[in-house]
Every structure is written in structure tokens, then in C-alpha cells.
Design a protein around this motif. Structure first.
Motif, PDB file in Angstrom:
ATOM      1  N   GLN A 150     -24.162 -11.844 -42.947  1.00  0.00           N
ATOM      2  CA  GLN A 150     -25.201 -11.171 -42.157  1.00  0.00           C
ATOM      3  C   GLN A 150     -26.428 -10.873 -43.001  1.00  0.00           C
ATOM      4  O   GLN A 150     -27.562 -11.047 -42.542  1.00  0.00           O
ATOM      5  CB  GLN A 150     -24.640  -9.880 -41.568  1.00  0.00           C
ATOM      6  N   ASN A 151     -26.195 -10.429 -44.280  1.00  0.00           N
ATOM      7  CA  ASN A 151     -27.339 -10.012 -45.104  1.00  0.00           C
ATOM      8  C   ASN A 151     -26.937 -10.034 -46.583  1.00  0.00           C
ATOM      9  O   ASN A 151     -25.785  -9.794 -46.934  1.00  0.00           O
ATOM     10  CB  ASN A 151     -27.783  -8.598 -44.722  1.00  0.00           C
ATOM     11  N   ASN A 157     -12.874  -0.471 -44.054  1.00  0.00           N
ATOM     12  CA  ASN A 157     -11.422  -0.366 -43.978  1.00  0.00           C
ATOM     13  C   ASN A 157     -10.737  -1.699 -43.699  1.00  0.00           C
ATOM     14  O   ASN A 157      -9.521  -1.774 -43.604  1.00  0.00           O
ATOM     15  CB  ASN A 157     -11.016   0.645 -42.896  1.00  0.00           C
ATOM     16  N   ASN A 158     -11.530  -2.747 -43.507  1.00  0.00           N
ATOM     17  CA  ASN A 158     -10.925  -4.052 -43.231  1.00  0.00           C
ATOM     18  C   ASN A 158     -10.339  -4.643 -44.508  1.00  0.00           C
ATOM     19  O   ASN A 158     -10.785  -4.359 -45.618  1.00  0.00           O
ATOM     20  CB  ASN A 158     -11.971  -5.018 -42.676  1.00  0.00           C
ATOM     21  N   ASP A 159      -9.367  -5.499 -44.350  1.00  0.00           N
ATOM     22  CA  ASP A 159      -8.792  -6.212 -45.483  1.00  0.00           C
ATOM     23  C   ASP A 159      -9.617  -7.471 -45.712  1.00  0.00           C
ATOM     24  O   ASP A 159      -9.345  -8.526 -45.164  1.00  0.00           O
ATOM     25  CB  ASP A 159      -7.328  -6.568 -45.182  1.00  0.00           C
ATOM     26  N   ASN A 160     -10.675  -7.310 -46.546  1.00  0.00           N
ATOM     27  CA  ASN A 160     -11.593  -8.419 -46.749  1.00  0.00           C
ATOM     28  C   ASN A 160     -10.954  -9.586 -47.463  1.00  0.00           C
ATOM     29  O   ASN A 160     -11.358 -10.733 -47.299  1.00  0.00           O
ATOM     30  CB  ASN A 160     -12.799  -7.925 -47.555  1.00  0.00           C
ATOM     31  N   THR A 161      -9.947  -9.298 -48.308  1.00  0.00           N
ATOM     32  CA  THR A 161      -9.300 -10.378 -49.040  1.00  0.00           C
ATOM     33  C   THR A 161      -8.593 -11.324 -48.100  1.00  0.00           C
ATOM     34  O   THR A 161      -8.491 -12.512 -48.368  1.00  0.00           O
ATOM     35  CB  THR A 161      -8.300  -9.800 -50.049  1.00  0.00           C
ATOM     36  N   SER A 162      -8.097 -10.818 -46.975  1.00  0.00           N
ATOM     37  CA  SER A 162      -7.429 -11.710 -46.022  1.00  0.00           C
ATOM     38  C   SER A 162      -8.425 -12.426 -45.131  1.00  0.00           C
ATOM     39  O   SER A 162      -8.161 -13.514 -44.628  1.00  0.00           O
ATOM     40  CB  SER A 162      -6.449 -10.903 -45.149  1.00  0.00           C
ATOM     41  N   THR A 189     -25.562  -6.605 -52.842  1.00  0.00           N
ATOM     42  CA  THR A 189     -24.660  -6.268 -51.746  1.00  0.00           C
ATOM     43  C   THR A 189     -24.627  -7.422 -50.747  1.00  0.00           C
ATOM     44  O   THR A 189     -25.666  -7.833 -50.228  1.00  0.00           O
ATOM     45  CB  THR A 189     -25.113  -4.985 -51.043  1.00  0.00           C
ATOM     46  N   ILE A 190     -23.425  -7.920 -50.514  1.00  0.00           N
ATOM     47  CA  ILE A 190     -23.234  -9.000 -49.524  1.00  0.00           C
ATOM     48  C   ILE A 190     -22.583  -8.386 -48.289  1.00  0.00           C
ATOM     49  O   ILE A 190     -21.484  -7.840 -48.372  1.00  0.00           O
ATOM     50  CB  ILE A 190     -22.329 -10.111 -50.093  1.00  0.00           C
ATOM     51  N   THR A 191     -23.270  -8.455 -47.160  1.00  0.00           N
ATOM     52  CA  THR A 191     -22.730  -7.945 -45.894  1.00  0.00           C
ATOM     53  C   THR A 191     -22.360  -9.129 -45.008  1.00  0.00           C
ATOM     54  O   THR A 191     -23.204  -9.993 -44.729  1.00  0.00           O
ATOM     55  CB  THR A 191     -23.746  -7.054 -45.176  1.00  0.00           C
ATOM     56  N   PHE A 192     -21.111  -9.155 -44.568  1.00  0.00           N
ATOM     57  CA  PHE A 192     -20.632 -10.252 -43.733  1.00  0.00           C
ATOM     58  C   PHE A 192     -20.813  -9.913 -42.253  1.00  0.00           C
ATOM     59  O   PHE A 192     -21.035  -8.753 -41.873  1.00  0.00           O
ATOM     60  CB  PHE A 192     -19.166 -10.546 -44.055  1.00  0.00           C
ATOM     61  N   VAL A 193     -20.699 -10.948 -41.414  1.00  0.00           N
ATOM     62  CA  VAL A 193     -20.943 -10.767 -39.983  1.00  0.00           C
ATOM     63  C   VAL A 193     -19.921  -9.839 -39.342  1.00  0.00           C
ATOM     64  O   VAL A 193     -20.195  -9.242 -38.288  1.00  0.00           O
ATOM     65  CB  VAL A 193     -20.949 -12.133 -39.255  1.00  0.00           C
ATOM     66  N   ASN A 194     -18.780  -9.693 -39.930  1.00  0.00           N
ATOM     67  CA  ASN A 194     -17.776  -8.784 -39.362  1.00  0.00           C
ATOM     68  C   ASN A 194     -17.990  -7.340 -39.816  1.00  0.00           C
ATOM     69  O   ASN A 194     -17.197  -6.464 -39.519  1.00  0.00           O
ATOM     70  CB  ASN A 194     -16.366  -9.245 -39.752  1.00  0.00           C
TER      71      ASN A 194
END
Length: 602
Positions: A74-75, A23-28, A86-91
Motif C-alpha cells: 500500500q505504501n 496483530n496479524n501473523d505477517n510471517t504467514s 516503513t512498509i505498509t501492505f494492502v492488508n
């Protein structure tokens, strides 16, 4: 073959391209990376590889490299089967990026053989691609075949695609290679599948087509479209294509079609500029446009317009369709009987309206009838014999811009322009009324001198350098301006007992001086082997310059049986490049035979 896994999930990321899975705004959060990757995905690029050094992940796309710092990732999970990374970010935010996979088996949703129900040698391939690209198909020939593999590359670059596979063998486990290409044509991956077909359940096809001679490297590419009437004209017409080995590789079986079950297509299918086919139906007074699977795309009720189809329909350069017809209300001048086979109309396929009509009784001498005693059955038959109603029997037309060349069974061929103005008549000189004599072509000998023998001019005997054509079909204007026809030889020299032979013959016509010179022929030397008193065709083959000579009825074959032949000739050397025998299972084996690409060019 594997079935597409996680179909709903995959469709979602195929639709959206790169997806943010929380639900985060990844573009920002990471716009500099998100926007760049999104741009590449929308362009149709796939991720090729991911490597890592001390400071960053290196994402190598097909056209660009992107570096993302390791401290924000993150992964990275690569799924080669599903063609995604699939790219998973630390957030906790996640990007799913389309990427190069191992094989395209999992991109294939389904394969449907005979999708229309009318072409058992075709299949539809349904696939979902991770990014825009093209699919190339290769239908492999049998191991011992001389025919090259069938290759076709789709122009469609959408992710969801339906690819039409043509050229399957009947009753065979067909080997088909599928190649996934990017938009530039570079290969991404490929796989080979098997497509099983059933045996053909179509009657009145030739038994074993015999190869008499074949020089495969000198043949015109493509397959030969055979326009068979089936058992007879009132039966269901059967268009089919054969390859260089005589194998049937494409067929339309309309026996279960609600509207085309008894289509009488006569001269058969003609490929249109859009890749579909145009054909008339003499049994129902229709004109139809059909696709490669045999489905009706458009139809026009000629009978409702006051006409009935016969013999031929051709698409013109301006997209109109010229159709040989019988006009329902056409009567003899004294009103005593109807006229048949002596009109051509032009149809606008968009509006469905008739834009032009040519009444040949207004162009030619309808009073000229040269009867030959062919027996009571023929002489008294309005459709088969020369009579006042059937005075012309138009059976073929060639359209070139504003000029047309048409054949008449009882005269030869003639040329006229769009306005209906007669240009010339290529026919014996006897029995023409005075106002038509100035249109008669004067034959020349091989030295270019006029032939003056009145018996030759009147068609009563042959000249060593020149022969008229008798009962001809299939007029063609060649690139050099010459005219080639199939000279059936029907009632040659107005004699039912004349020597029986058919020819492909080419004439050089000088319209300024109103002369004609015979410059090439083939078939006379074959006699009854290639004699076809009706139907049949010739074709100029554009890539090789060869000629196709196709007598479609009544040939005496090598085993003594009756049938038809397909002969490809090099006109410069008179060498036979290909000869096939089609044994008879019906009276008429085919009306026309034409070499065409299996898939429409362009």
C-alpha cells in the motif's frame, strides 16, 4: 547536536530488527519476503534505497536486492532521520526495516566528558545503531599542530555501544568526527561534533613543554607516557601523555580518588595485554590494575602478603606479574637490621597468590658494599646510601620468558633464570667474594680484545672503548639480544666528584665466553644537560628502531633552569629526531617516559 527522537520506539525496533506492527501473523501472509528481510537485518544489512517499476518495488540492501510486487504494498515511507523505512501492505500489516539515513547525529544518545571523574581528557560516547556495525572516531589535532589526528576504530559490532574517546585537548573545543561503518569497514555515514573540555586542575605539571627539535616524519608514532610522582614520592603520582607538540592529551588525576589519592607509583604505569595498566603503590603496599579512565579494575594487598612495593611491576608473557618488593621479614644474616629493595615476587593475578619469590641475597654477593662519601645526609640514610640494609637497591627488571635482567643501583645489572640461577654480573670486578668472580663479565675493546687494565676492571677509571654503568635504571633486552640501560652516572668511578653525565648505553654480551662489549651510547657528549643522578629511562622503539633517552631529574635546560628531557635518537646516525624540555615544578619530573599508542593496539 540533535538528541535521539522517539527514543523508546526506536529502541524497540532496534531490539527486534524488523517489526510487524499489527496483530496479524505477517510471517504467514508473506513469508517469502518477511524471512528474507529478517535474515538480512539479523546479518546487519541496512536498506540502501527503494525504487519502483510497473510491477514491483525494488528494495536494495547492502548485500542483496529484493523485489516485492506492487499489488501487495500500500505504501513505503522512508525516514532518513530515524534510519528506518516503513512498509505498509494492502492488508494493513506493517514492517519497519532499518535503513541508511542522512546523518548519525540522531543515533547519538549522549556524550559524557570525564565519565570516571579521574580523566578529564576522555569522554564516553553512547549511541544506538540501527544495525550492527563499528564506530570510528577521529579526534582532530589543533590547526597548527604537527601531531597527527587520533584515530580509533571500535571492534564492537553491537547496536548499543559505548565508545571511549581519548586524546582530547584540555580547555578546548575539540573537533571529533564519528564514522559509522558496517561490519566490513565500509562507511555508512559520518558526522562531526564538538566536545568542550575544562582546563586541567592538576598541580606539579610542567609549565610549557619546549620543543627543541622535531622531525615529525621520522618519529616513532604514538604519545609519550610520563610517569610523574607529583611533588614527591608521598604525593599523588600523576601519569599523563604528551603528543609530538608537547600538549597533554591524557591524564589520570587521582586527587579525589578514595583509594589512590596518595598513590606512589614510582616507575609508573605499564600497559597490560588487555589494554589496562598495572601499577604499584609504594605508599600503601598495593598493586593495582586500572583502566584508561583511572578506575580500579583489580587490586592486590601486597602488604597483607608480607611485602611492600618499590619501583616496578611488569606483566610477563604467561600473564603473571613480577613485582619488585621489600620483604617485611627479610633480615641481615646476623639479624641486626632489616633488608630493603632486594626481592622480586611473581603474582598470579587470577588467584591473587604469590607463585615465586626471588631473594637476591641468595643470588648475589650481599656482602659487597662500595661506599662513596656523598655527605652525611646520604651516607646515614638507609634508603639513599649504600649500606648493609640497602646493599643492592634493585630498581628495574626486564622479563623475557624464563630469564630476567635486573638492575642494582650499587653494582650495575645482572641476569638470572626462573629457578634463581645466576647467569652473569655486569659490574666492576672489585670486592667480590671468590664464588661470584666466575659470573663477572670481562669487558672487550672495540677490536674484541679483553681489557686487562686493572683500574678499568675495578671501575676506577674509564677506557676509551668501554664504561661500566653506574646507578643504572630500566634494563631492556633488545631484539638482537643486546642489553640497553639508562646509565645514570651516579658516583661514577666511586667518586662523588666524578664527571657528571648520563647515557643510554647498549652492550653486546657473550654468555658463553662471559664477555661484554659496548656497542652504542648517547648522552656523554651532553654532559650536565642530560645528567640525571636518579630515576630516568630508555626505550627501544619498535617501528623506527629509534631509541628514547629520558633523563627525568636535574637536567640543566636551555634557559638555565632545572628539569627533564625526552630525546628520541636514530642510533645509526646519532641524529636527534625529537627533543623536548620539561621545566621543573618538582624535584623529580618523572621516573619513566615511554612512547606508546594512545589506544592499545589490537
Amino acid at each position: 547536536m540533535k538528541i535521539l527522537k522517539e527514543y523508546g520506539v526506536l529502541l524497540l525496533w532496534l531490539f527486534w530488527g524488523i517489526t510487524a506492527c499489527d496483530n496479524n501473523d505477517n510471517t504467514s501472509l508473506y513469508p517469502e519476503y518477511y524471512d528474507t528481510i529478517q535474515e538480512l537485518v539479523q546479518k546487519g544489512d541496512l536498506l540502501k534505497s527503494v525504487t519502483q517499476n510497473d510491477n514491483c518495488y525494488i528494495f536494495t540492501f547492502e548485500s542483496k536486492i529484493i523485489e516485492i510486487p506492487t499489488d501487495i504494498i500500500q505504501n513505503v515511507h522512508i525516514d532518513d532521520v530515524a534510519w528506518r523505512t516503513t512498509i505498509t501492505f494492502v492488508n494493513g500489516s506493517t514492517y519497519i526495516v532499518p535503513s541508511i539515513g542522512d546523518a548519525i547525529d540522531d543515533l547519538i544518545v549522549k556524550i559524557v566528558v570525564n565519565p570516571s571523574g579521574y580523566n578529564p581528557l576522555a569522554a564516553n560516547l553512547y549511541c544506538e545503531l540501527p544495525a550492527q556495525g563499528r564506530i570510528k572516531i577521529i579526534v582532530h589535532s589543533k590547526p597548527d599542530a604537527k601531531t597527527p589526528d587520533v584515530e580509533f576504530q571500535s571492534d564492537d559490532v553491537q547496536r548499543s555501544q559505548v565508545i571511549q574517546i581519548l586524546g582530547l585537548y584540555p580547555n578546548y573545543e575539540n573537533k571529533v568526527t564519528l564514522v559509522y561503518l558496517d561490519k566490513t569497514g565500509k562507511e555508512r555515514a559520518k558526522t562531526t561534533i564538538q566536545i568542550k573540555t575544562k582546563a586541567l586542575n592538576v598541580t606539579y605539571l610542567p609549565a610549557a613543554i619546549r620543543i627543541i627539535k622535531r622531525k615529525i616524519n621520522e618519529m616513532e608514532p604514538g604519545m609519550t607516557l610520563i610517569s610523574s610522582p607529583g611533588k614527591e614520592e608521598t604525593d599523588t603520582s600523576i601519569p599523563y601523555m604528551i603528543d609530538a607538540d608537547g600538549e597533554i592529551r591524557w591524564i589520570l588525576d587521582w586527587n579525589s580518588h578514595p583509594e589512590l589519592k596518595y598513590i606512589g607509583a614510582q616507575c609508573g604505569l605499564k600497559r597490560m595485554k588487555n589494554g589496562n595498566y598495572i601499577a604499584g603503590d609504594c605508599n600503601h603496599g598495593l598493586l593495582v590494575e586500572v583502566d584508561a579512565l583511572g578506575n580500579i579494575v583489580h587490586k592486590w594487598d601486597l602488604k597483607g602478603m608480607g611485602y611492600n612495593f618499590h619501583h616496578e611491576a611488569v606483566e610477563t608473557k604467561n600473564g603473571k606479574i613480577q613485582i619488585l618488593v621489600t620483604k617485611a621479614k627479610a633480615m641481615l644474616a646476623d639479624g641486626s637490621n632489616s633488608r630493603i629493595f632486594d626481592h622480586t615476587i611473581e603474582l598470579d593475578p587470577i588467584t591473587g597468590s604469590i607463585t615465586k619469590e626471588w631473594d637476591y641475597a641468595q643470588i648475589l654477593d650481599s656482602a659487597r658494599i662500595n661506599k662513596v662519601d656523598m655527605g652525611e645526609e646520604w651516607n646515614n640514610n638507609m634508603y639513599l646510601g649504600a649500606n648493609r640494609s640497602n646493599w643492592l637497591h634493585n630498581n628495574g627488571i626486564f622479563v623475557d620468558d624464563d630469564e630476567m635482567v635486573a638492575t642494582g643501583r650499587w653494582l650495575g645489572f645482572f641476569k638470572y633464570d626462573y629457578s634463581g640461577k645466576l647467569k652473569y654480573i655486569m659490574a666492576p670486578h672489585n670486592n667480590w667474594r671468590e664464588q661470584y668472580k666466575r659470573y663477572l663479565l670481562t669487558p672487550l675493546d672495540r677490536n674484541g680484545q679483553p681489557i686487562t687494565d686493572i683500574e678499568v676492571l675495578n671501575g676506577e677509571k674509564v677506557h676509551e672503548d668501554f664504561e661500566w654503568c653506574w646507578g643504572p635504571h630500566c634494563p631492556i633486552v633488545l631484539p638482537n639480544g643486546h642489553v640497553m640501560v639508562f646509565d645514570n652516572g651516579y658516583n661514577r668511578y666511586y667518586s662523588a666528584r666524578s664527571e657528571e653525565y648520563s647515557r643510554a648505553v647498549e652492550y653486546e654480551i657473550d654468555e658463553k665466553n662471559m664477555t661484554v662489549r659496548q656497542v652504542w651510547q648517547y648522552g656523554k657528549e651532553r654532559g650536565r644537560e642530560c645528567y640525571a643522578m636518579a630515576v630516568s629511562s630508555v626505550q627501544y622503539l619498535e617501528q623506527t628502531g629509534n631509541r628514547l633517552f629520558c633523563p627525568g631529574i636535574g637536567n640543566i635546560l636551555s634557559d638555565g633552569s632545572m628539569g627533564a628531557r625526552i630525546i628520541e635518537i636514530n642510533p645509526k646516525t646519532q641524529e636527534i629526531i625529537l627533543e623536548m624540555e620539561l621545566p621543573g615544578v618538582a624535584n623529580t619530573i618523572f621516573h619513566r617516559a615511554n612512547r606508546i599508542p594512545l589506544y592499545p593496539e589490537g
